[in-house]
Scaffold this motif. Structure first.
Motif, mmCIF file in Angstrom:
data_model
loop_
_atom_site.group_PDB
_atom_site.id
_atom_site.type_symbol
_atom_site.label_atom_id
_atom_site.label_comp_id
_atom_site.label_asym_id
_atom_site.label_seq_id
_atom_site.Cartn_x
_atom_site.Cartn_y
_atom_site.Cartn_z
ATOM 1 N N ASP A 127 0.806 -1.212 0.000
ATOM 2 C CA ASP A 127 0.000 0.000 0.000
ATOM 3 C C ASP A 127 0.843 1.268 0.000
ATOM 4 O O ASP A 127 0.412 2.313 -0.502
ATOM 5 C CB ASP A 127 -0.940 -0.002 1.213
ATOM 6 C CG ASP A 127 -1.995 -1.093 1.126
ATOM 7 O OD1 ASP A 127 -2.301 -1.505 -0.020
ATOM 8 O OD2 ASP A 127 -2.497 -1.530 2.171
ATOM 9 N N ARG A 133 -2.259 4.442 -9.716
ATOM 10 C CA ARG A 133 -3.462 3.781 -9.208
ATOM 11 C C ARG A 133 -4.666 4.182 -10.058
ATOM 12 O O ARG A 133 -4.953 5.369 -10.222
ATOM 13 C CB ARG A 133 -3.688 4.116 -7.726
ATOM 14 C CG ARG A 133 -2.530 3.631 -6.845
ATOM 15 C CD ARG A 133 -2.823 3.785 -5.370
ATOM 16 N NE ARG A 133 -1.684 3.342 -4.575
ATOM 17 C CZ ARG A 133 -1.459 2.080 -4.224
ATOM 18 N NH1 ARG A 133 -2.321 1.134 -4.589
ATOM 19 N NH2 ARG A 133 -0.407 1.759 -3.496
ATOM 20 N N GLY A 152 -5.496 8.446 -2.942
ATOM 21 C CA GLY A 152 -6.622 7.615 -3.338
ATOM 22 C C GLY A 152 -7.843 8.391 -3.779
ATOM 23 O O GLY A 152 -8.910 7.799 -3.991
ATOM 24 N N HIS A 171 -1.422 -0.105 -10.775
ATOM 25 C CA HIS A 171 -2.248 -0.891 -9.856
ATOM 26 C C HIS A 171 -3.722 -0.584 -10.104
ATOM 27 O O HIS A 171 -4.160 0.557 -9.983
ATOM 28 C CB HIS A 171 -1.879 -0.561 -8.407
ATOM 29 C CG HIS A 171 -2.667 -1.349 -7.411
ATOM 30 N ND1 HIS A 171 -2.423 -2.685 -7.160
ATOM 31 C CD2 HIS A 171 -3.708 -1.002 -6.618
ATOM 32 C CE1 HIS A 171 -3.265 -3.118 -6.241
ATOM 33 N NE2 HIS A 171 -4.065 -2.119 -5.903
ATOM 34 N N SER A 173 -7.712 -1.113 -9.244
ATOM 35 C CA SER A 173 -8.746 -1.529 -8.288
ATOM 36 C C SER A 173 -9.987 -1.837 -9.106
ATOM 37 O O SER A 173 -10.581 -0.925 -9.717
ATOM 38 C CB SER A 173 -9.022 -0.418 -7.270
ATOM 39 O OG SER A 173 -7.867 -0.130 -6.511
ATOM 40 N N THR A 203 -2.215 -5.805 -10.756
ATOM 41 C CA THR A 203 -1.091 -4.960 -11.141
ATOM 42 C C THR A 203 -0.575 -5.393 -12.506
ATOM 43 O O THR A 203 -0.298 -6.573 -12.721
ATOM 44 C CB THR A 203 0.048 -5.042 -10.111
ATOM 45 O OG1 THR A 203 -0.439 -4.614 -8.835
ATOM 46 C CG2 THR A 203 1.209 -4.139 -10.513
#
Length: 343
Positions: A127, A133, A152, A171, A173, A203
């Motif tokens: 993290d 991201r 984030g 990465h 989500s 990833t």
């Protein structure tokens, strides 16, 4: 005797000519499957370390399967050519070793190799590690893409196209808004399911610049086959410049924007810097820089945009966007031109 020899020679030449006609077709049949082993949509043409490990695992598994198959065929041929009958004891040994022990050893070795390779196929990113991201949500039948900052938080949103820097891990989500979808970019890595109510991490890293096609690998409804997307891998400097540019709202055509808003398009779609702030459909900010339309279903031309605005359900059955074919043709063309040039 001479006549027989001549007849045999003629027959041989006919056979050669017949074989010469068959050989090109036979060779084509052998080569044809190999055409799927390359390109931006092939798992056997890796453009990243995760995909390279997947391809390596495939070839190792293929080799193991070939060894088992060759051994079985060899045993069958050997048994068929034996003149004497096998005793019950020798037949039992063949079945035990050829049908159970040796295949089990090979399969256990392949399983062990796959388990050993698994961490490289699904790399874990801590993290606290600085990576790109990106949040991707699968919806019927498109992809909502959000770029996140270090905290984030969402920097901006787009749809159906993803950009990542070459040589740096990205990465993802992965989420689903309605039903189960599956995120898969064959040239960059393995697939990952997107399940409503949970977030799955993935990833991916691109080794070289290029545009790679992704698909939904889980049947999700009528237009499942029309739910594709693209991943563009660009140089890190170019990616940084693009992120900075996307944070700034571009200019819009006033007349096109007015018609867009007057016909209620802003209730479902958002365009940064305008009153359009809908969250039901794809965000259309900088729509003009995209290369495809309707989740890689159509080309990004003004004609195709107009066709999709007028009758989206005809092009993508089950899509939630209503038809606007009742609008005046000039309004549809103006909206299409406005979206085409939207930066």
């Amino acid at each position: 005797m001479t006549d027989g020899w001549v007849a045999g020679l003629l027959q041989s030449r006919r056979s050669q000519r017949h074989l010469s006609r068959l050989c090109p077709g036979f060779i084509a049949l052998l080569v044809l499957p190999l055409t799927s082993c390359s390109g931006t949509h092939s798992a056997l043409d890796p453009a990243g370390p995760e995909a390279a490990n997947v391809a390596q695992l495939f070839f190792v598994m293929l080799a193991g399967g070939v060894v088992i198959w060759v051994g079985l065929v060899a045993a069958l041929i050997y048994s068929a050519r034996k003149k004497r009958e096998h005793s019950e004891e020798s037949a039992g040994r063949v079945i035990l070793w050829g049908g159970a022990v040796i295949p089990t050893i090979i399969l256990c070795a392949l399983l062990s190799y796959g388990m050993w390779l698994m961490p490289a196929i699904r790399p874990w990113v801590p993290d606290d590690q600085q990576v790109r991201r990106i949040e991707v949500t699968g919806e019927q039948f498109w992809w909502r893409v959000r770029y996140l900052d270090e905290a984030g938080e969402t920097m901006f949103e787009t749809a159906n196209e993803v950009r990542i820097p070459v040589g740096e891990p990205a990465h993802f989500s992965l989420k689903a808004a309605d039903v189960i979808h599956s995120f898969w970019v064959p040239s960059l890595g393995g697939k990952m399911d997107m399940i409503p109510g949970r977030t799955n991490p993935l990833t991916l890293t691109a080794d070289r610049e290029g545009t790679y096609r992704g698909v939904c690998a889980e049947f999700c409804g009528e237009s499942h086959a029309l739910m594709a997307f693209t991943v563009r891998a660009v140089a890190p400097d170019e990616h940084e410049a693009w992120l900075a540019e996307r944070r700034v709202s571009g200019s819009q055509d006033a007349e096109g924007l007015a018609i867009f808003l007057n016909n209620g398009c802003g209730a479902c779609h958002a365009i940064s810097g305008t009153p359009a702030n809908g969250r039901i459909g794809p965000d259309l900010t900088a729509f003009g820089e995209r290369t495809t339309l309707a989740a890689a279903t159509l080309r990004h031309t003004a004609e195709d945009i107009a066709r999709f605005v007028a009758y989206p359900g005809v092009i993508k059955p089950g899509v939630k966007m209503p038809h606007f074919g009742m609008l005046p043709e000039d309004d549809i063309k103006t909206i299409a031109a406005f979206l085409k040039e939207l930066k």
